[in-house]
Design an enzyme around this catalytic site. Structure first.
Site, mmCIF file in Angstrom:
data_model
loop_
_atom_site.group_PDB
_atom_site.id
_atom_site.type_symbol
_atom_site.label_atom_id
_atom_site.label_comp_id
_atom_site.label_asym_id
_atom_site.label_seq_id
_atom_site.Cartn_x
_atom_site.Cartn_y
_atom_site.Cartn_z
ATOM 1 N N GLY A 22 0.797 -1.218 0.000
ATOM 2 C CA GLY A 22 0.000 0.000 0.000
ATOM 3 C C GLY A 22 0.826 1.262 0.000
ATOM 4 N N ILE A 23 0.400 2.235 0.798
ATOM 5 C CA ILE A 23 1.068 3.534 0.856
ATOM 6 C C ILE A 23 2.496 3.392 1.359
ATOM 7 C CG2 ILE A 23 1.038 5.804 1.956
ATOM 8 C CD1 ILE A 23 -2.046 5.538 2.039
ATOM 9 N N ASP A 42 8.315 -4.067 8.364
ATOM 10 C CA ASP A 42 6.955 -4.582 8.380
ATOM 11 C C ASP A 42 6.921 -5.879 9.181
ATOM 12 O OD1 ASP A 42 4.368 -3.827 6.460
ATOM 13 O OD2 ASP A 42 4.338 -5.905 7.143
ATOM 14 N N ASP A 65 7.085 -5.813 14.712
ATOM 15 C CA ASP A 65 5.687 -5.886 15.118
ATOM 16 C C ASP A 65 5.378 -4.597 15.857
ATOM 17 O OD1 ASP A 65 3.179 -6.354 16.097
ATOM 18 O OD2 ASP A 65 3.685 -8.206 17.174
ATOM 19 N N TYR A 153 -12.012 4.325 14.418
ATOM 20 C CA TYR A 153 -10.957 4.676 13.461
ATOM 21 C C TYR A 153 -10.798 6.199 13.400
ATOM 22 C CZ TYR A 153 -8.533 5.057 8.935
ATOM 23 O OH TYR A 153 -7.654 5.365 7.916
ATOM 24 N N LYS A 157 -7.528 8.586 14.420
ATOM 25 C CA LYS A 157 -6.885 9.474 13.441
ATOM 26 C C LYS A 157 -6.888 10.919 13.921
ATOM 27 C CE LYS A 157 -5.606 6.400 10.491
ATOM 28 N NZ LYS A 157 -4.176 6.180 10.193
ATOM 29 N N VAL A 186 -8.108 5.888 -0.709
ATOM 30 C CA VAL A 186 -6.950 5.388 -1.444
ATOM 31 C C VAL A 186 -7.140 3.895 -1.700
ATOM 32 C CG1 VAL A 186 -4.433 5.232 -1.491
ATOM 33 C CG2 VAL A 186 -5.538 7.049 -0.164
ATOM 34 N N THR A 188 -6.043 0.673 -1.407
ATOM 35 C CA THR A 188 -5.090 -0.142 -0.653
ATOM 36 C C THR A 188 -5.836 -1.359 -0.110
ATOM 37 O OG1 THR A 188 -5.540 0.834 1.528
ATOM 38 C CG2 THR A 188 -3.942 1.986 0.115
#
Length: 257
Positions: A22-23, A42, A65, A153, A157, A186, A188
């Site tokens: 993704g991004i 990652d 992690d 979510y 944010k 986006v 993803t």
């Protein structure tokens, strides 16, 4: 100011946390293309390795992690002196509040807000001691605008924005910049549930001024900018890359408009 090198990152070391796809993957590739040595971090080591291969010889993979705070602080020590840290990883459970479980809430909170908190603390410590560095964290249009099914979510944010502003205020005297990027919709893996519903997908496309979704690579420029000399006086900012989503008041065009 050498304007020929305004966006160049030659000689810099960067880490992208969440670089497996993704991004994050596109951000890592873009930073490497501007001359940075990029650590592609990652939880999925195979995906991180694939990103490193795409980014070129100046990139390497690293397993992390982000839900393990000790691992985040260990990474900050093991990766040595870094000029740029980018955090893109996020989680979302799309449910209305009355259907949400506390376990789901805690899971979203732990990655989106908890990992941001630990990233700022772990990597910010070394940067403030060295007197330089840039940290870019990903927020969202949901930090400003909500819709049913995205409450936790959106809350995380919004929280990220305030953590970024606080870190900018606290790290700034040491020469460290901290900013956020706020994407719109986006394409993803995180948005696969929306893409799977044609009507839902089109409704989101119609909401932006540009009438479409973003590709992940269209966020990479914001990351490069905030990491580069071009943004040397930019800190505590939220850069919206949303195709005009937050500029448009609804989808209705009045007669004659």
């Amino acid at each position: 100011m050498d304007y020929e090198k305004l966006f160049r990152l030659d000689g810099q070391r960067a880490v992208v946390l969440g670089a497996g796809g993704g991004i994050g993957r596109e951000a890592a590739r873009a930073l490497a293309a501007q001359g940075a040595h990029v650590v592609c971090a990652d939880r999925d080591t195979a995906a991180a390795g694939e990103t490193a291969s795409l980014a070129g010889a100046s990139a390497e993979a690293y397993e992390i992690d982000l839900l393990d705070q000790d691992a985040v602080h260990r990474a900050a020590r093991e990766l040595g002196e870094l000029d740029t840290v980018v955090l893109t990883a996020a989680a979302n459970v799309r449910k209305r509040l009355l259907d949400y479980s506390r376990e789901e809430f805690d899971r979203v909170l732990a990655l989106n807000l908890g990992a941001t908190f630990e990233t700022l603390r772990a990597f910010g410590k070394g940067m403030t001691e060295r007197g330089r560095g840039s940290i870019t964290v990903f927020s969202s249009i949901r930090s400003l605008l909500v819709e049913p099914g995205q409450g936790p979510y959106a809350a995380t944010k919004a929280g990220i924005v305030q953590l970024v502003r606080t870190a900018a205020a606290e790290f700034g005297p040491s020469g460290v910049r901290v900013n956020a990027v706020a994407p719109g919709v986006v394409e993803t893996p995180l948005t696969e549930p929306i893409k799977a519903d044609p009507a839902w997908y089109q409704a989101y496309a119609d909401k932006s001024a540009l009438g479409r979704w973003a590709k992940a690579g269209e966020l990479a420029g914001a990351v490069v900018y905030l990491s580069s000399p071009a943004a040397s006086f930019v800190t505590g900012s939220v850069l919206f890359v949303d195709g005009g989503w937050t500029a448009v008041d609804g989808r209705y065009s009045p007669p004659g408009a």
